[in-house]
Each structure stands twice: as structure tokens, then as C-alpha cells.
Design a protein around this motif. Structure first.
Motif, short mmCIF file in Angstrom:
data_model
loop_
_atom_site.label_atom_id
_atom_site.label_comp_id
_atom_site.label_asym_id
_atom_site.label_seq_id
_atom_site.Cartn_x
_atom_site.Cartn_y
_atom_site.Cartn_z
N PHE A 11 0.89 -1.21 -0.08
CA PHE A 11 0.02 -0.03 -0.28
C PHE A 11 0.77 1.82 -0.47
CE2 PHE A 11 -2.84 2.37 2.76
CZ PHE A 11 -3.02 3.20 1.38
N GLN A 12 0.61 2.55 -0.96
CA GLN A 12 1.24 3.27 -1.15
C GLN A 12 0.28 4.13 -0.74
OE1 GLN A 12 4.31 4.01 -1.41
NE2 GLN A 12 4.72 1.71 -1.49
N PRO A 13 0.11 4.52 0.37
CA PRO A 13 -1.11 6.01 1.06
C PRO A 13 -0.94 7.01 -0.19
CG PRO A 13 0.94 5.86 2.34
CD PRO A 13 1.63 4.41 2.17
N ARG A 14 -2.28 7.61 -0.34
CA ARG A 14 -2.61 9.43 -0.11
C ARG A 14 -2.52 9.52 0.92
NH1 ARG A 14 -6.25 12.57 -2.10
NH2 ARG A 14 -8.21 11.82 -1.40
N ILE A 15 -2.84 9.77 1.59
CA ILE A 15 -3.14 10.41 2.91
C ILE A 15 -2.72 9.25 4.16
CG2 ILE A 15 -4.75 10.84 4.27
CD1 ILE A 15 -7.51 11.29 1.71
N GLN A 16 -1.91 10.24 4.84
CA GLN A 16 -1.20 10.11 5.61
C GLN A 16 -0.84 10.52 6.88
OE1 GLN A 16 2.89 7.68 4.57
NE2 GLN A 16 2.65 6.18 6.84
N LEU A 17 -1.54 10.23 8.20
CA LEU A 17 -0.85 11.29 9.00
C LEU A 17 -0.15 11.48 8.84
CD1 LEU A 17 -4.46 11.24 11.13
CD2 LEU A 17 -3.93 13.10 9.75
N ASN A 18 0.57 12.23 10.13
CA ASN A 18 2.71 11.99 9.93
C ASN A 18 2.58 13.58 11.08
OD1 ASN A 18 5.42 12.53 10.13
ND2 ASN A 18 5.56 12.48 8.05
N THR A 19 3.27 13.08 12.34
CA THR A 19 3.00 14.32 12.88
C THR A 19 4.49 14.82 12.53
OG1 THR A 19 4.56 12.55 14.52
CG2 THR A 19 2.84 13.00 15.49
N ALA A 20 5.36 14.82 11.83
CA ALA A 20 6.64 16.07 11.85
C ALA A 20 6.17 17.03 10.48
CB ALA A 20 6.91 14.59 10.61
N ASP A 21 4.84 16.18 9.77
CA ASP A 21 3.86 17.29 8.22
C ASP A 21 3.07 17.34 8.90
OD1 ASP A 21 3.67 18.32 6.20
OD2 ASP A 21 4.02 16.88 4.87
N PRO A 22 2.06 18.38 9.86
CA PRO A 22 1.23 17.55 10.34
C PRO A 22 0.00 18.29 9.29
CG PRO A 22 1.67 19.47 11.74
CD PRO A 22 3.40 18.86 11.00
N PHE A 23 -1.19 18.20 9.21
CA PHE A 23 -2.31 18.54 7.96
C PHE A 23 -3.24 17.82 8.90
CE2 PHE A 23 -1.01 14.25 6.53
CZ PHE A 23 -2.50 13.90 6.03
N ALA A 24 -4.65 18.67 8.99
CA ALA A 24 -5.89 18.32 8.91
C ALA A 24 -6.87 17.22 8.12
CB ALA A 24 -7.68 20.14 8.95
N VAL A 25 -7.50 16.36 8.94
CA VAL A 25 -8.29 15.84 7.74
C VAL A 25 -9.58 15.53 8.46
CG1 VAL A 25 -8.86 13.34 7.78
CG2 VAL A 25 -6.80 13.79 7.78
N SER A 26 -10.60 15.64 7.12
CA SER A 26 -12.36 15.48 7.62
C SER A 26 -12.71 17.34 8.91
CB SER A 26 -12.75 14.83 8.41
OG SER A 26 -12.73 13.03 7.56
N GLN A 27 -11.65 18.07 8.65
CA GLN A 27 -12.53 19.46 9.09
C GLN A 27 -13.47 19.92 8.15
OE1 GLN A 27 -9.87 18.77 6.72
NE2 GLN A 27 -9.69 20.19 5.54
#
Length: 384
Positions: A190-206
Motif C-alpha cells: 500500500f502506497q497511501p495518498r493520505i497519511q497523518l504524520n506528526t512531522a508534517d501535520p495537516f487536518a483531515v475531515s475538517q
């Protein structure tokens, strides 16, 4: 390698071969055997994945949404009221464009309390943004589950693999079980298109205010429109490795058929024999097995059914107030066709009642003898 296994375990084996990393489920008959096997695989080391035990189906979907957002391959399974309890989160998972795969074992909704076959549970979720693929036998259940991961990850939409309660989930059949190396040739990591990462933070389902919400929904629609082409590519890849393909629909003896029967699931197996028997008696009958329901394969339906004089659709479901759901979809699909054969809608087999050869022949007889449908849907096999 051929093994005799029940349909539920065919799904479990496909999940194992897919190297799913996070699974979560709450037991509900008749899907329980799927996740029981997976929990054993995780416990005894046959899978390296994590199985999360939760208190409800709502939480099961929430768990895999969280895991998929973290960028891992995920799976869950459910049936009937469990699926209904997930309804809210089905929207959240598809709108977040998460490639979750779920096995949905068709089971009737209550009341009265019934654990047997009925398509209404999955079809009630038809507007949630999930791809829906319906299976006929154990081999197709295994193959479709493997394909579902590659398809979901290609289009960034969740996939529901649907199989009949008991007629398929608890029936033992010979299944060609591939080894891990062969499965890996078809399904890459699996090569995810979305991957939460504390080193590169972003919002999901905001929060999505009016200037962006409509565009988000349009993106989902565009992704769905791309599913048929992506599905063909997945099947091409699958056929190159395993030598099998299924198609979004399967047209049997339809080239010269005057009356074509349409259905999904295990009833198609019975209908194959009925078509062969009636053909021997000189009847020009064909069968279309509907595998892909969402997105609806409109172009394929038009190309096959547009050649018939009449179409008979068998629904193991009912949208109360209008009738059979497959029949309504097919009527809509054919509306803009140059040739619009009359669509005869039949409802039978709900709540686990058998679809026998006699019922299918009766459907054919009634369709042949009627010039035009007299009702929106005709119920066949009622005990009254």
C-alpha cells in the motif's frame, strides 16, 4: 492450491493474502466467521496485522477510518443492523477518500428478527459513496476481496464486497487459494495518498464551508465516474496473474436472447442452469449477473439489455413504496436508450427464502406471457 472452504473463510484468506495491517469488527451473524478467522491469524502469527476489538459496528468503522488516515491497509466486516449502525461513518470514510475494504454479508433487517439472506441492508447504503461489488460463489468472494484492495487504493474510495448470507457465507466449496508470492505479484504494498504524520501535520475531515463543500462532493462523483475504467485495469492485472476475470456484469447467452433475466449473488448460479435448461427447450432466454452496483454500470447495461425484447429483474430486496431496487436502477439506465425494452420487476427470496429453478421459470413464463408489466413489482413465492 485447491481447498474446500466456506465463503466467509475465502474472504478471510484474501484479507490475509492482502497483508492487511489493521482490522476491526464487532461480531454479528452471519459475518462473524470472517473476523473470527482473522483474529486467529493475528493471534497465532499468520498475520502481522493488528485486530482491534470494539463495542459496536459504529466503533469498528471509526477504528479503520483512523487507521486508514494513518496510511495503513484496513479491513472490516459486518451485516444487517451492524451495517445500518455504521451508516453515519460510511459517509465519513468515503468523503475522506479512504481506501477501506469491507465485507458485507447480506442479511435481512428487522423486525421481525431474521438472520438470513436479503439484499436490503447493502442496498440501503447505496448513496454513501462506497463502491459495491456483489459475489456469486466462494472463488469470486476471494478474488473480489483481493481486487477490492487494489481498486480502492487506485481510486481512493472505499469498497464493499457483498456476499449472500448462508447460501455463500456458510457454504463450503472448492476454492483456488493462491500462495503469498502469487498474491503479492497482483497486489503491491500500500502506497497511501493520505497519511497523518506528526512531522508534517495537516487536518483531515475538517470543517467544509460552502465555498469548498460542493467541490469536495464533485470530486467524489468524478472518482466514481473513473471506477469502471479502473476496475477494468484491475481485472486485466488480475487475469494476467490468475487467469480469471468477472466483469462489472456477466452476460450469459444474451446474444440472441429475447428475454433476459437480471439478478445478483448466488441466485445467478441457479439461473445459469435454468437458462441452459430452457435453451434446450428452444427458449431464447439470457442472464445478466450484476456484479458492480455502485457505480452503476449504465453503459454495459444499455449495450446488453437494449437488444432484448423484454427484461425481467429479480430483486431480493424492496424499497417500500416503489419496489425492487435493481429494477428501478435498470429502468433509469435504459431511459435514454434508443431501444427501451419493458422492465418486469420481481421480488422474491427475501429473508432467506430459496430462489428455486421453479421460481425462475415462473418469472420467465410470466414475462413471456405479458405484453407489458401490470405492476411496479410482482412478488413471487409468497405463502398466501
Amino acid at each position: 492450491m485447491k481447498e474446500v472452504m466456506e465463503g466467509s473463510h475465502a474472504v478471510s484468506e484474501a484479507v490475509r493474502l492482502a497483508k492487511v495491517q489493521v482490522m476491526s469488527a464487532y461480531p454479528i451473524t452471519p459475518q462473524t466467521h470472517i473476523v473470527e478467522a482473522l483474529s486467529e491469524y493475528c493471534a497465532d502469527g499468520r498475520m502481522a496485522g493488528k485486530f482491534i476489538c470494539v463495542e459496536s459496528e459504529h466503533s469498528a468503522m471509526a477504528a479503520v477510518i483512523g487507521a486508514a488516515s494513518g496510511g495503513v491497509r484496513t479491513f472490516t466486516a459486518t451485516s444487517s443492523h451492524g451495517l445500518a449502525l455504521m451508516h453515519e461513518l460510511l459517509h465519513w470514510s468515503s468523503a475522506a477518500r479512504l481506501p477501506i475494504v469491507m465485507a458485507e454479508v447480506n442479511r435481512a433487517l428487522g423486525p421481525g428478527w431474521n438472520i438470513w439472506m436479503d439484499q436490503t441492508d447493502s442496498l440501503a447504503q447505496r448513496d454513501t459513496g462506497w463502491i459495491q461489488l456483489y459475489c456469486e460463489d466462494g472463488q469470486e468472494s476471494l478474488d473480489t476481496t483481493l481486487q477490492a484492495f487494489r481498486l480502492a487504493e487506485a481510486v481512493s474510495l472505499p469498497v464493499m464486497v457483498v456476499l449472500d448470507a448462508f447460501f455463500l457465507s456458510h457454504t463450503y466449496e472448492p476454492v483456488d487459494l493462491p500462495d503469498q508470492e502469487t498474491a503479492d505479484r497482483f497486489l503491491p504494498p500500500f502506497q497511501p495518498r493520505i497519511q497523518l504524520n506528526t512531522a508534517d501535520p495537516f487536518a483531515v475531515s475538517q470543517m467544509a464551508p460552502p465555498p469548498v463543500y460542493m467541490e469536495m462532493r464533485h470530486d467524489i462523483q468524478k472518482a466514481m465516474e473513473g471506477v469502471p475504467e479502473a476496475f477494468d485495469q484491475v481485472e486485466d492485472a488480475f487475469e494476467s496473474v490468475f487467469g480469471r476475470r468477472y466483469g462489472a456484469i456477466d452476460a450469459v447467452a444474451c446474444e440472441d436472447a429475447e428475454i433476459i433475466l437480471v439478478m445478483a449473488g448466488t441466485a445467478a448460479s441457479t439461473c445459469r442452469q435454468v437458462v441452459a435448461d430452457l435453451r434446450e427447450r428452444g427458449e431464447k432466454i439470457g442472464l445478466v449477473k450484476l456484479k458492480m452496483f455502485r457505480p452503476f454500470p449504465t453503459d454495459l447495461i444499455r449495450s446488453v439489455l437494449g437488444k432484448a425484447k423484454k427484461v425481467a429483474v429479480l430483486d431480493r430486496n424492496c424499497c417500500f413504496g416503489i419496489g425492487g431496487i435493481f429494477a428501478q436502477e435498470i429502468r433509469a439506465a435504459l431511459y435514454h436508450s434508443d431501444n427501451r425494452p419493458p422492465i418486469f420487476s420481481y421480488i422474491s427470496g427475501m429473508g432467506g427464502r430459496d430462489i428455486t429453478p421453479e421460481i425462475l421459470e415462473e418469472i420467465y413464463r410470466q414475462t413471456k406471457e405479458s405484453a407489458f408489466p401490470e405492476k411496479e413489482s410482482v412478488w413471487i413465492g409468497l405463502n398466501q
